[in-house]
Design an enzyme around this catalytic site. Structure first.
Site, short mmCIF file in Angstrom:
data_model
loop_
_atom_site.label_atom_id
_atom_site.label_comp_id
_atom_site.label_asym_id
_atom_site.label_seq_id
_atom_site.Cartn_x
_atom_site.Cartn_y
_atom_site.Cartn_z
CB CYS A 243 -60.81 90.95 -9.44
SG CYS A 243 -59.26 90.68 -8.54
CB ALA A 244 -64.61 95.57 -10.80
N GLY A 247 -68.01 94.67 -14.10
CA GLY A 247 -68.85 95.28 -13.08
C GLY A 247 -70.07 94.50 -12.63
N GLY A 248 -70.15 93.21 -12.92
CA GLY A 248 -71.34 92.46 -12.51
C GLY A 248 -71.60 92.48 -11.02
CE LYS A 249 -68.95 87.62 -7.90
NZ LYS A 249 -68.68 87.26 -9.31
CG ASP A 267 -60.30 94.23 -13.99
OD1 ASP A 267 -60.90 93.35 -13.36
OD2 ASP A 267 -59.58 93.99 -14.98
CG ASP A 313 -65.23 87.29 -8.81
OD1 ASP A 313 -64.87 86.10 -8.62
OD2 ASP A 313 -66.07 87.62 -9.65
CB CYS A 366 -66.31 80.93 -11.09
SG CYS A 366 -65.12 81.54 -12.30
#
Length: 430
Positions: A243-244, A247-249, A267, A313, A366
Protein backbone atom coordinates in the site's frame (compact mmCIF):
# COMPACT_ATOMS: atom_id res chain seq x y z
CA UNK A 1 -1.29 41.46 5.30
CA UNK A 2 -2.81 43.20 8.31
CA UNK A 3 -3.93 41.10 11.31
CA UNK A 4 -7.55 41.80 10.31
CA UNK A 5 -6.79 40.71 6.74
CA UNK A 6 -5.34 37.43 8.00
CA UNK A 7 -8.49 36.87 10.07
CA UNK A 8 -10.68 37.35 7.01
CA UNK A 9 -8.52 34.90 5.03
CA UNK A 10 -8.82 32.37 7.86
CA UNK A 11 -12.61 32.70 7.84
CA UNK A 12 -12.72 32.25 4.06
CA UNK A 13 -10.52 29.17 4.33
CA UNK A 14 -12.77 27.68 7.02
CA UNK A 15 -15.76 28.30 4.76
CA UNK A 16 -13.96 26.50 1.94
CA UNK A 17 -13.15 23.54 4.19
CA UNK A 18 -16.78 23.27 5.35
CA UNK A 19 -18.07 23.21 1.78
CA UNK A 20 -15.48 20.74 0.44
CA UNK A 21 -15.41 16.99 1.03
CA UNK A 22 -11.62 16.80 0.68
CA UNK A 23 -9.29 16.77 3.71
CA UNK A 24 -8.61 20.20 5.19
CA UNK A 25 -4.92 20.19 4.28
CA UNK A 26 -5.72 19.61 0.59
CA UNK A 27 -8.26 22.45 0.62
CA UNK A 28 -5.81 24.73 2.44
CA UNK A 29 -2.98 23.97 0.02
CA UNK A 30 -5.15 24.89 -2.95
CA UNK A 31 -6.56 27.97 -1.19
CA UNK A 32 -3.11 29.36 -0.40
CA UNK A 33 -1.56 28.36 -3.73
CA UNK A 34 -4.17 30.35 -5.66
CA UNK A 35 -3.57 33.45 -3.51
CA UNK A 36 0.03 34.24 -4.22
CA UNK A 37 -0.24 37.60 -2.48
CA UNK A 38 -0.29 35.74 0.86
CA UNK A 39 3.29 35.58 2.15
CA UNK A 40 4.96 32.86 4.18
CA UNK A 41 4.44 34.52 7.57
CA UNK A 42 0.83 35.31 6.72
CA UNK A 43 0.25 31.69 5.72
CA UNK A 44 1.51 30.47 9.07
CA UNK A 45 -0.77 32.85 10.96
CA UNK A 46 -3.79 31.97 8.84
CA UNK A 47 -3.12 28.24 9.21
CA UNK A 48 -2.65 28.60 12.97
CA UNK A 49 -6.09 30.20 13.30
CA UNK A 50 -7.80 27.66 11.05
CA UNK A 51 -6.19 24.62 12.66
CA UNK A 52 -6.90 26.11 16.08
CA UNK A 53 -10.61 26.14 15.22
CA UNK A 54 -10.50 22.60 13.82
CA UNK A 55 -8.72 21.27 16.91
CA UNK A 56 -11.36 22.82 19.19
CA UNK A 57 -14.33 22.32 16.87
CA UNK A 58 -16.53 20.22 19.16
CA UNK A 59 -15.97 22.44 22.20
CA UNK A 60 -16.55 25.59 20.17
CA UNK A 61 -19.75 24.10 18.78
CA UNK A 62 -20.90 23.23 22.33
CA UNK A 63 -20.41 26.82 23.49
CA UNK A 64 -22.05 28.35 20.44
CA UNK A 65 -25.09 26.10 20.82
CA UNK A 66 -25.20 27.04 24.51
CA UNK A 67 -25.54 30.74 23.62
CA UNK A 68 -28.21 30.02 20.97
CA UNK A 69 -26.17 31.11 17.95
CA UNK A 70 -25.34 29.59 14.58
CA UNK A 71 -21.90 27.89 14.31
CA UNK A 72 -20.62 29.95 11.37
CA UNK A 73 -16.90 30.07 10.59
CA UNK A 74 -16.92 33.73 11.64
CA UNK A 75 -18.38 32.95 15.03
CA UNK A 76 -16.04 29.97 15.44
CA UNK A 77 -13.05 32.26 15.00
CA UNK A 78 -14.53 34.87 17.32
CA UNK A 79 -15.42 32.29 19.97
CA UNK A 80 -11.89 30.88 19.84
CA UNK A 81 -10.53 34.37 20.45
CA UNK A 82 -12.85 35.23 23.35
CA UNK A 83 -12.67 31.81 25.03
CA UNK A 84 -8.91 32.06 24.67
CA UNK A 85 -8.83 35.22 26.77
CA UNK A 86 -9.19 38.07 24.28
CA UNK A 87 -11.74 40.67 25.36
CA UNK A 88 -14.97 41.09 23.40
CA UNK A 89 -14.05 44.72 22.67
CA UNK A 90 -10.66 43.76 21.24
CA UNK A 91 -12.11 40.90 19.19
CA UNK A 92 -14.83 43.15 17.77
CA UNK A 93 -12.21 45.76 16.87
CA UNK A 94 -10.62 43.32 14.42
CA UNK A 95 -13.89 43.16 12.46
CA UNK A 96 -14.94 46.03 10.22
CA UNK A 97 -12.15 48.43 11.11
CA UNK A 98 -10.08 48.38 7.91
CA UNK A 99 -10.32 47.81 4.18
CA UNK A 100 -9.50 44.08 4.24
CA UNK A 101 -11.02 43.27 7.63
CA UNK A 102 -14.00 40.96 8.11
CA UNK A 103 -17.36 42.80 8.14
CA UNK A 104 -18.42 44.31 11.47
CA UNK A 105 -20.20 42.11 14.00
CA UNK A 106 -23.96 41.85 13.72
CA UNK A 107 -26.22 41.99 16.77
CA UNK A 108 -26.46 38.19 17.12
CA UNK A 109 -22.68 37.77 17.03
CA UNK A 110 -22.16 40.54 19.59
CA UNK A 111 -24.75 39.05 21.95
CA UNK A 112 -23.13 35.61 21.61
CA UNK A 113 -19.68 36.99 22.43
CA UNK A 114 -20.96 38.86 25.46
CA UNK A 115 -22.39 35.58 26.79
CA UNK A 116 -19.05 33.84 26.15
CA UNK A 117 -17.04 36.56 27.86
CA UNK A 118 -15.15 35.49 31.00
CA UNK A 119 -15.49 31.78 30.09
CA UNK A 120 -12.74 29.39 28.94
CA UNK A 121 -12.83 26.76 26.23
CA UNK A 122 -13.40 23.83 28.61
CA UNK A 123 -16.47 23.32 30.81
CA UNK A 124 -17.26 20.56 33.35
CA UNK A 125 -20.67 19.90 31.78
CA UNK A 126 -19.15 18.81 28.47
CA UNK A 127 -19.42 15.12 27.55
CA UNK A 128 -16.20 13.12 27.22
CA UNK A 129 -16.44 13.13 23.43
CA UNK A 130 -16.75 16.92 23.28
CA UNK A 131 -14.13 17.51 25.97
CA UNK A 132 -11.64 15.15 24.33
CA UNK A 133 -12.45 16.37 20.80
CA UNK A 134 -13.25 12.98 19.32
CA UNK A 135 -16.35 11.13 18.06
CA UNK A 136 -18.45 9.76 20.92
CA UNK A 137 -18.12 6.15 19.75
CA UNK A 138 -14.31 6.38 19.78
CA UNK A 139 -14.05 7.38 23.45
CA UNK A 140 -14.67 3.89 24.94
CA UNK A 141 -12.44 2.31 22.30
CA UNK A 142 -9.49 4.53 23.20
CA UNK A 143 -10.34 4.30 26.90
CA UNK A 144 -9.88 0.54 26.58
CA UNK A 145 -6.46 1.14 25.02
CA UNK A 146 -5.12 3.88 27.28
CA UNK A 147 -7.14 3.74 30.51
CA UNK A 148 -6.18 6.64 32.78
CA UNK A 149 -3.74 7.87 30.12
CA UNK A 150 -6.53 8.78 27.70
CA UNK A 151 -6.73 12.41 28.84
CA UNK A 152 -3.00 12.90 28.32
CA UNK A 153 -3.12 11.25 24.90
CA UNK A 154 -6.15 13.32 23.93
CA UNK A 155 -4.37 16.50 24.95
CA UNK A 156 -1.34 15.48 22.87
CA UNK A 157 -3.61 14.82 19.89
CA UNK A 158 -4.90 18.39 20.16
CA UNK A 159 -1.41 19.90 19.93
CA UNK A 160 0.37 20.82 16.68
CA UNK A 161 2.59 17.99 15.45
CA UNK A 162 6.35 18.53 15.20
CA UNK A 163 8.13 18.39 11.86
CA UNK A 164 10.16 15.20 11.55
CA UNK A 165 12.40 14.25 8.68
CA UNK A 166 14.21 11.05 7.77
CA UNK A 167 17.82 11.44 6.73
CA UNK A 168 18.58 9.65 3.46
CA UNK A 169 21.61 7.50 4.26
CA UNK A 170 22.05 6.79 0.55
CA UNK A 171 23.40 10.34 0.27
CA UNK A 172 24.55 11.54 3.68
CA UNK A 173 24.72 10.84 7.42
CA UNK A 174 22.50 12.19 10.14
CA UNK A 175 25.27 14.35 11.55
CA UNK A 176 26.08 15.84 8.14
CA UNK A 177 22.39 16.45 7.43
CA UNK A 178 21.94 18.33 10.71
CA UNK A 179 24.90 20.53 9.77
CA UNK A 180 23.56 21.22 6.29
CA UNK A 181 20.13 22.03 7.67
CA UNK A 182 21.76 24.46 10.10
CA UNK A 183 23.43 26.21 7.14
CA UNK A 184 19.95 26.56 5.65
CA UNK A 185 18.89 28.16 8.98
CA UNK A 186 16.87 25.10 9.97
CA UNK A 187 17.66 23.94 13.50
CA UNK A 188 17.24 20.19 13.85
CA UNK A 189 18.05 17.61 16.51
CA UNK A 190 18.30 13.80 16.35
CA UNK A 191 15.06 11.98 17.09
CA UNK A 192 14.99 9.83 20.21
CA UNK A 193 13.70 6.60 18.69
CA UNK A 194 14.55 6.54 14.99
CA UNK A 195 18.26 6.20 14.13
CA UNK A 196 17.64 8.10 10.90
CA UNK A 197 15.36 10.87 12.10
CA UNK A 198 15.76 14.57 12.84
CA UNK A 199 13.19 16.87 14.42
CA UNK A 200 12.95 20.58 13.75
CA UNK A 201 12.59 22.91 16.69
CA UNK A 202 9.42 24.43 15.21
CA UNK A 203 7.26 24.22 12.12
CA UNK A 204 9.40 25.59 9.32
CA UNK A 205 9.38 25.61 5.55
CA UNK A 206 11.86 22.95 4.43
CA UNK A 207 10.85 22.10 0.86
CA UNK A 208 12.78 25.02 -0.61
CA UNK A 209 15.94 24.28 1.41
CA UNK A 210 18.89 22.67 -0.35
CA UNK A 211 19.03 19.53 1.84
CA UNK A 212 15.44 18.70 0.86
CA UNK A 213 15.79 19.66 -2.81
CA UNK A 214 18.93 17.51 -3.06
CA UNK A 215 17.23 14.47 -1.55
CA UNK A 216 19.26 14.41 1.67
CA UNK A 217 16.15 14.49 3.86
CA UNK A 218 12.52 13.47 3.43
CA UNK A 219 9.55 14.61 5.53
CA UNK A 220 8.38 11.60 7.54
CA UNK A 221 7.06 11.25 11.08
CA UNK A 222 9.38 9.41 13.45
CA UNK A 223 6.74 6.75 14.04
CA UNK A 224 6.50 6.02 10.34
CA UNK A 225 10.28 5.65 10.24
CA UNK A 226 10.07 3.01 12.98
CA UNK A 227 7.66 0.96 10.87
CA UNK A 228 10.35 0.84 8.17
CA UNK A 229 12.89 -0.11 10.83
CA UNK A 230 10.68 -3.01 11.90
CA UNK A 231 10.52 -4.25 8.30
CA UNK A 232 14.31 -4.78 8.42
CA UNK A 233 14.66 -4.95 4.63
CA UNK A 234 18.27 -5.78 3.74
CA UNK A 235 20.43 -5.44 0.61
CA UNK A 236 19.61 -8.00 -2.07
CA UNK A 237 16.09 -8.78 -0.85
CA UNK A 238 12.88 -8.71 -2.85
CA UNK A 239 10.44 -6.39 -1.10
CA UNK A 240 6.83 -5.39 -1.79
CA UNK A 241 5.40 -2.16 -0.37
CA UNK A 242 1.82 -3.24 -0.90
CA UNK A 243 0.00 0.00 0.00
CA UNK A 244 2.78 2.34 -1.08
CA UNK A 245 0.82 5.52 -1.76
CA UNK A 246 3.28 8.23 -2.76
CA UNK A 247 6.23 6.10 -1.67
CA UNK A 248 7.27 7.42 1.74
CA UNK A 249 8.05 4.00 3.18
CA UNK A 250 9.37 2.76 -0.18
CA UNK A 251 12.08 5.42 0.12
CA UNK A 252 12.99 4.24 3.62
CA UNK A 253 13.06 0.59 2.54
CA UNK A 254 15.34 1.40 -0.40
CA UNK A 255 17.67 3.15 2.02
CA UNK A 256 17.94 0.17 4.38
CA UNK A 257 18.53 -2.03 1.32
CA UNK A 258 21.36 0.31 0.22
CA UNK A 259 19.76 0.46 -3.24
CA UNK A 260 20.50 -3.25 -3.72
CA UNK A 261 17.80 -5.78 -4.42
CA UNK A 262 14.32 -5.05 -5.75
CA UNK A 263 11.32 -3.16 -4.39
CA UNK A 264 7.86 -3.10 -5.93
CA UNK A 265 5.71 -0.18 -4.78
CA UNK A 266 2.07 -1.22 -5.21
CA UNK A 267 -1.11 0.79 -4.84
CA UNK A 268 -4.65 0.98 -6.20
CA UNK A 269 -4.27 4.70 -7.00
CA UNK A 270 -2.39 5.75 -10.12
CA UNK A 271 -2.10 9.42 -9.02
CA UNK A 272 -0.54 8.38 -5.71
CA UNK A 273 1.98 6.13 -7.44
CA UNK A 274 2.76 8.88 -9.96
CA UNK A 275 3.50 11.15 -7.02
CA UNK A 276 6.31 8.79 -5.99
CA UNK A 277 8.32 9.30 -9.18
CA UNK A 278 9.79 12.67 -8.26
CA UNK A 279 10.50 11.58 -4.70
CA UNK A 280 12.33 8.43 -5.82
CA UNK A 281 14.48 10.39 -8.26
CA UNK A 282 15.28 13.09 -5.71
CA UNK A 283 16.38 10.46 -3.19
CA UNK A 284 18.57 8.65 -5.71
CA UNK A 285 16.58 5.42 -5.46
CA UNK A 286 17.00 3.11 -8.45
CA UNK A 287 16.00 -0.33 -7.14
CA UNK A 288 12.25 0.38 -7.03
CA UNK A 289 9.49 -0.03 -9.59
CA UNK A 290 5.78 0.79 -9.37
CA UNK A 291 2.82 -1.47 -9.95
CA UNK A 292 -0.82 -0.39 -10.13
CA UNK A 293 -3.18 -2.90 -8.53
CA UNK A 294 -6.31 -2.98 -10.68
CA UNK A 295 -9.49 -5.09 -10.59
CA UNK A 296 -8.80 -8.44 -12.22
CA UNK A 297 -5.04 -7.92 -11.93
CA UNK A 298 -3.18 -11.26 -11.94
CA UNK A 299 0.11 -9.78 -10.70
CA UNK A 300 -0.32 -10.95 -7.09
CA UNK A 301 -1.08 -14.48 -8.27
CA UNK A 302 1.95 -14.55 -10.57
CA UNK A 303 4.24 -13.17 -7.86
CA UNK A 304 3.01 -15.49 -5.09
CA UNK A 305 5.74 -16.66 -2.74
CA UNK A 306 8.51 -14.55 -4.30
CA UNK A 307 9.11 -11.78 -1.74
CA UNK A 308 11.34 -11.74 1.35
CA UNK A 309 9.44 -8.85 2.93
CA UNK A 310 5.92 -7.55 2.29
CA UNK A 311 4.85 -4.34 4.00
CA UNK A 312 1.12 -3.59 4.32
CA UNK A 313 0.66 -0.01 5.52
CA UNK A 314 -3.09 -0.42 5.47
CA UNK A 315 -5.74 2.26 4.91
CA UNK A 316 -7.24 3.10 8.29
CA UNK A 317 -9.16 5.65 10.35
CA UNK A 318 -5.98 7.66 10.94
CA UNK A 319 -6.77 8.24 14.62
CA UNK A 320 -3.03 8.42 15.29
CA UNK A 321 -2.61 11.39 12.95
CA UNK A 322 -5.26 13.67 14.42
CA UNK A 323 -2.53 16.15 15.44
CA UNK A 324 -1.95 16.75 11.73
CA UNK A 325 -5.48 16.18 10.49
CA UNK A 326 -7.88 17.49 13.16
CA UNK A 327 -10.70 17.68 10.64
CA UNK A 328 -10.57 13.89 10.20
CA UNK A 329 -11.98 13.33 13.69
CA UNK A 330 -15.05 15.37 12.71
CA UNK A 331 -15.84 13.10 9.76
CA UNK A 332 -15.13 9.66 11.25
CA UNK A 333 -18.18 7.41 11.78
CA UNK A 334 -18.78 3.90 13.07
CA UNK A 335 -19.66 2.91 9.51
CA UNK A 336 -16.23 4.09 8.34
CA UNK A 337 -14.54 1.91 10.95
CA UNK A 338 -16.62 -1.13 10.03
CA UNK A 339 -15.90 -0.73 6.31
CA UNK A 340 -12.18 -0.19 6.89
CA UNK A 341 -11.74 -3.31 9.00
CA UNK A 342 -13.26 -5.40 6.21
CA UNK A 343 -10.94 -3.77 3.68
CA UNK A 344 -7.88 -4.28 5.90
CA UNK A 345 -8.60 -7.99 6.28
CA UNK A 346 -9.02 -8.38 2.52
CA UNK A 347 -5.74 -6.56 1.83
CA UNK A 348 -3.88 -8.74 4.34
CA UNK A 349 -5.23 -11.91 2.77
CA UNK A 350 -4.14 -10.74 -0.68
CA UNK A 351 -0.71 -9.47 0.36
CA UNK A 352 0.23 -12.59 2.34
CA UNK A 353 0.25 -14.55 -0.91
CA UNK A 354 3.41 -12.70 -1.93
CA UNK A 355 5.45 -13.80 1.10
CA UNK A 356 7.88 -16.63 0.48
CA UNK A 357 8.43 -19.40 3.04
CA UNK A 358 10.49 -17.92 5.85
CA UNK A 359 9.65 -14.40 4.67
CA UNK A 360 8.15 -11.55 6.67
CA UNK A 361 4.78 -9.81 6.50
CA UNK A 362 4.57 -6.45 8.26
CA UNK A 363 1.14 -4.99 8.99
CA UNK A 364 0.95 -1.34 10.02
CA UNK A 365 -1.63 1.38 10.54
CA UNK A 366 -1.63 4.95 11.81
CA UNK A 367 -4.60 4.02 13.99
CA UNK A 368 -4.79 3.47 17.75
CA UNK A 369 -7.99 1.38 17.66
CA UNK A 370 -7.76 -2.32 18.52
CA UNK A 371 -10.31 -3.24 15.83
CA UNK A 372 -7.82 -2.13 13.18
CA UNK A 373 -4.74 -3.47 14.93
CA UNK A 374 -4.56 -6.30 17.47
CA UNK A 375 -7.96 -7.67 16.48
CA UNK A 376 -6.92 -7.74 12.82
CA UNK A 377 -3.78 -9.73 13.65
CA UNK A 378 -5.71 -12.23 15.80
CA UNK A 379 -8.25 -12.80 13.04
CA UNK A 380 -5.55 -13.04 10.35
CA UNK A 381 -3.58 -15.69 12.27
CA UNK A 382 -6.78 -17.70 12.65
CA UNK A 383 -7.30 -17.57 8.87
CA UNK A 384 -3.60 -18.06 8.04
CA UNK A 385 -2.08 -20.42 10.65
CA UNK A 386 1.12 -20.66 8.62
CA UNK A 387 2.19 -17.28 10.04
CA UNK A 388 3.45 -16.41 13.51
CA UNK A 389 4.12 -13.10 15.23
CA UNK A 390 7.78 -12.10 15.60
CA UNK A 391 8.26 -9.91 18.71
CA UNK A 392 9.76 -6.44 18.32
CA UNK A 393 13.51 -6.90 18.70
CA UNK A 394 16.38 -5.25 20.51
CA UNK A 395 16.71 -2.52 17.86
CA UNK A 396 13.93 -0.77 19.78
CA UNK A 397 13.92 0.60 23.36
CA UNK A 398 12.87 -1.96 25.94
CA UNK A 399 9.47 -0.45 26.65
CA UNK A 400 8.51 -0.79 22.97
CA UNK A 401 9.40 -4.47 22.72
CA UNK A 402 6.78 -7.17 22.69
CA UNK A 403 4.46 -8.79 20.19
CA UNK A 404 3.47 -5.45 18.66
CA UNK A 405 4.97 -2.01 18.09
CA UNK A 406 2.59 0.55 19.61
CA UNK A 407 3.32 4.29 19.47
CA UNK A 408 1.33 7.25 20.76
CA UNK A 409 1.77 11.04 20.79
CA UNK A 410 1.84 11.65 24.57
CA UNK A 411 4.13 8.78 25.50
CA UNK A 412 6.42 8.64 22.46
CA UNK A 413 6.15 12.07 20.85
CA UNK A 414 5.24 10.46 17.51
CA UNK A 415 2.02 10.01 15.61
CA UNK A 416 -0.03 7.06 16.82
CA UNK A 417 1.14 3.91 15.06
CA UNK A 418 0.68 0.17 15.27
CA UNK A 419 2.87 -2.42 13.56
CA UNK A 420 3.31 -6.15 13.73
CA UNK A 421 5.97 -8.33 12.09
CA UNK A 422 4.86 -11.84 11.14
CA UNK A 423 6.84 -14.67 9.60
CA UNK A 424 5.64 -17.40 7.26
CA UNK A 425 6.76 -20.87 8.25
CA UNK A 426 9.75 -22.11 6.25
CA UNK A 427 9.15 -24.79 3.67
CA UNK A 428 9.80 -28.32 4.86
CA UNK A 429 11.40 -31.05 2.81
CA UNK A 430 10.18 -34.63 2.81
Amino acid sequence: MTPAGRLQAAIELLEAIESDRRPADAVANEFLRTRRFIGGGDRRDISETVWGVLRARRRLGWWIERVDAAPTPRLMVLALMVLGGITVHRAAAEFGGSRFAPPALDDEERRALEKLDKHTLDHPNMSDGIRLEMPDFVVPLLRARFGDRLEAESDALMQPAPLDMRVNLLKTTREEAIGLLAKAKLKAEPTKLSPWGVRLAARQSVTTAAPFRDGLVEIQDEGSQLVALLADAKPGMRVADYCAGAGGKTLALAMTMENKGHIVACDVSSPRLDGAIKRLRRAGVHNAERHLLEPGDKWTKRQAGKFDVVLVDAPCTGTGTWRRNPDARLRLTETDLAELTVKQAKILDEAQRLVKPGGALIYATCSMLAAENEDQITAFLHRQPGFRVMPVGETFPGYLRGAYLRLSPARDGTDGFFACRMERAAATTA
